[in-house]
Write a protein that holds these residues in place. Sequence first.
Motif, PDB file in Angstrom:
ATOM      1  N   LYS A  14       0.826  -1.204   0.000  1.00 31.54           N
ATOM      2  CA  LYS A  14       0.000   0.000   0.000  1.00 31.54           C
ATOM      3  C   LYS A  14       0.862   1.256   0.000  1.00 31.54           C
ATOM      4  CE  LYS A  14      -3.776   2.316   2.143  1.00 31.54           C
ATOM      5  NZ  LYS A  14      -4.854   2.364   3.044  1.00 31.54           N
ATOM      6  N   GLU A  17       2.016   1.903  -3.516  1.00 34.88           N
ATOM      7  CA  GLU A  17       0.922   2.431  -4.329  1.00 34.88           C
ATOM      8  C   GLU A  17       0.654   3.895  -3.998  1.00 34.88           C
ATOM      9  OE1 GLU A  17      -2.523  -0.017  -3.897  1.00 34.88           O
ATOM     10  OE2 GLU A  17      -1.447  -1.819  -4.538  1.00 34.88           O
ATOM     11  N   VAL A  18       0.697   4.249  -2.729  1.00 33.49           N
ATOM     12  CA  VAL A  18       0.477   5.642  -2.327  1.00 33.49           C
ATOM     13  C   VAL A  18       1.597   6.531  -2.865  1.00 33.49           C
ATOM     14  CG1 VAL A  18       0.419   7.201  -0.328  1.00 33.49           C
ATOM     15  CG2 VAL A  18      -0.913   5.094  -0.305  1.00 33.49           C
ATOM     16  N   MET A  20       3.446   5.967  -5.533  1.00 31.28           N
ATOM     17  CA  MET A  20       3.286   6.087  -6.992  1.00 31.28           C
ATOM     18  C   MET A  20       2.174   7.056  -7.339  1.00 31.28           C
ATOM     19  SD  MET A  20       3.821   2.448  -8.763  1.00 31.28           S
ATOM     20  CE  MET A  20       5.158   1.385  -8.325  1.00 31.28           C
ATOM     21  N   GLY A  21       1.082   6.973  -6.632  1.00 33.38           N
ATOM     22  CA  GLY A  21      -0.017   7.905  -6.868  1.00 33.38           C
ATOM     23  C   GLY A  21       0.381   9.338  -6.581  1.00 33.38           C
ATOM     24  N   THR A  22       1.134   9.536  -5.507  1.00 34.65           N
ATOM     25  CA  THR A  22       1.611  10.870  -5.161  1.00 34.65           C
ATOM     26  C   THR A  22       2.583  11.389  -6.210  1.00 34.65           C
ATOM     27  OG1 THR A  22       1.350  10.324  -2.826  1.00 34.65           O
ATOM     28  CG2 THR A  22       2.724  12.224  -3.352  1.00 34.65           C
ATOM     29  N   LEU A  24       2.660  10.605  -9.417  1.00 29.33           N
ATOM     30  CA  LEU A  24       1.889  10.990 -10.599  1.00 29.33           C
ATOM     31  C   LEU A  24       1.118  12.285 -10.373  1.00 29.33           C
ATOM     32  CD1 LEU A  24       0.520   7.515 -11.756  1.00 29.33           C
ATOM     33  CD2 LEU A  24       2.223   8.919 -12.900  1.00 29.33           C
ATOM     34  N   ARG A  25       0.499  12.390  -9.207  1.00 29.56           N
ATOM     35  CA  ARG A  25      -0.303  13.583  -8.907  1.00 29.56           C
ATOM     36  C   ARG A  25       0.555  14.844  -8.920  1.00 29.56           C
ATOM     37  NH1 ARG A  25      -1.887  12.265  -4.093  1.00 29.56           N
ATOM     38  NH2 ARG A  25      -3.418  10.823  -4.927  1.00 29.56           N
ATOM     39  N   ARG A  96       7.388   7.161 -13.054  1.00 33.73           N
ATOM     40  CA  ARG A  96       6.618   6.118 -12.374  1.00 33.73           C
ATOM     41  C   ARG A  96       7.140   4.739 -12.742  1.00 33.73           C
ATOM     42  NH1 ARG A  96       3.152   2.140 -12.743  1.00 33.73           N
ATOM     43  NH2 ARG A  96       1.347   1.972 -11.409  1.00 33.73           N
TER      44      ARG A  96
END
Length: 133
Positions: A14, A17-18, A20-22, A24-25, A96
């Motif tokens: 998790k 994933e967090v 990677m999301g951060t 990209l954001r 990423r």
Amino acid sequence: MKKHWLSKTYWADKDVEVLMGTLLRFGVIFSGVVVIAGGMIYLVRHGHEAPSYRAFAGPNARWDNLPSIVKGVCGGHGKELIQLGVVMLIATPIARILFSVVAFLLEKDYLYVVITLIVLGVIVFSMIGGLGG
């Protein structure tokens, strides 16, 4: 006992994933801010000019390589700042993919490391040595 930052237990799925999301954001937000800033600079300097529709002006040589884009940004040109934002937007998913390689290496999931490196190779080849002419 303190966990080492390279151990798999330190990086839970998790958490990766967090992160990677951060990544990209923030990449998308930061590139958008750069594009908007370049657009504002361009409009302040050239917003009053009437466009000439009689002659087609092809792509400018200042926008097709990174060193000339950076040189234009250092010179305060809005078009080059917009182009830098687009390059940053393109670089965000590539970052990423690089982060995914590191995450898979930490998890010792070598099949996914190989698959991700193949994807990265295809992207780099299409950007640098593509057959588009």
